[in-house]
Design a protein around this motif. Structure first.
Motif, PDB file in Angstrom:
ATOM      1  N   ILE A 107     -26.967 -19.185  85.040  1.00  0.00           N
ATOM      2  CA  ILE A 107     -28.281 -19.792  84.782  1.00  0.00           C
ATOM      3  C   ILE A 107     -28.814 -20.439  86.054  1.00  0.00           C
ATOM      4  N   GLU A 108     -27.958 -21.211  86.722  1.00  0.00           N
ATOM      5  CA  GLU A 108     -28.379 -21.867  87.960  1.00  0.00           C
ATOM      6  C   GLU A 108     -28.734 -20.847  89.036  1.00  0.00           C
ATOM      7  N   ALA A 109     -28.018 -19.741  89.095  1.00  0.00           N
ATOM      8  CA  ALA A 109     -28.323 -18.680  90.068  1.00  0.00           C
ATOM      9  C   ALA A 109     -29.686 -18.056  89.757  1.00  0.00           C
ATOM     10  N   GLN A 110     -29.993 -17.878  88.478  1.00  0.00           N
ATOM     11  CA  GLN A 110     -31.302 -17.345  88.084  1.00  0.00           C
ATOM     12  C   GLN A 110     -32.412 -18.313  88.471  1.00  0.00           C
ATOM     13  N   TRP A 111     -32.196 -19.604  88.228  1.00  0.00           N
ATOM     14  CA  TRP A 111     -33.196 -20.611  88.595  1.00  0.00           C
ATOM     15  C   TRP A 111     -33.435 -20.602  90.097  1.00  0.00           C
ATOM     16  N   THR A 112     -32.353 -20.498  90.866  1.00  0.00           N
ATOM     17  CA  THR A 112     -32.464 -20.496  92.323  1.00  0.00           C
ATOM     18  C   THR A 112     -33.189 -19.244  92.816  1.00  0.00           C
ATOM     19  N   ALA A 113     -32.867 -18.097  92.238  1.00  0.00           N
ATOM     20  CA  ALA A 113     -33.533 -16.851  92.635  1.00  0.00           C
ATOM     21  C   ALA A 113     -35.025 -16.906  92.312  1.00  0.00           C
TER      22      ALA A 113
END
Length: 147
Positions: free
Chosen positions: A61-67
């Motif tokens: 989830i955090e990786a998606q937010w960052t992307a």
């Protein structure tokens, strides 16, 4: 006048207006631009408002937010480049948005912060607080707030 301007973006319509104004101001003054999107960390406990989620899923989830945030600031970079403005696109991870904005402005030696006002009034304003208000009261450099 200004040499380096930090512009905060969150992808909202109001924020997009602030970005366009910051790019125009940078073009007029010959300044470079630092485009910043602050991404919160995923809540880790039920008390923070999180649902029980596996640690692997939280990282995803955090990786998606960052992307998504990187895409947002990269779009600012493209828009600025089209107008001859040098833009550095940054993503910061922090639950303290205002503090992250102020710290980034200091780290990158910015001499102006441009950001949008969220426009909340009355009880909602008191309940939710204001990142803009916090930046205004704690920044040691000028802050341009746009509506």
């Amino acid at each position: 006048m200004y040499k380096r301007i930090l512009v905060a973006t969150d992808g909202s319509e109001l924020s997009d207006k602030a970005v366009k104004s910051a790019i125009s101001l940078a073009a007029l003054t010959g300044a470079s631009l630092v485009a910043l999107k602050v991404v919160p960390r995923y809540p880790r406990s039920y008390m923070e408002g999180a649902l029980p989620v596996d640690a692997k899923d939280i990282k995803q989830i955090e990786a998606q937010w960052t992307a998504s945030a990187q895409g947002l600031v990269d779009a600012v970079k493209l828009e600025g480049s089209a107008q001859g403005v040098t833009v550095r696109a940054l993503v910061a991870k922090s639950d303290l948005v205002a503090e992250a904005l102020i710290a980034a402005a200091k780290k990158h030696k910015c001499d102006l912060i441009v950001m949008a006002s969220h426009g909340r009034k009355g009880f909602k304003r008191l309940l939710l607080g204001s990142e803009t208000q916090h930046v205004l009261t704690h920044s040691h450099i000028p802050v341009l707030v746009l509506r």
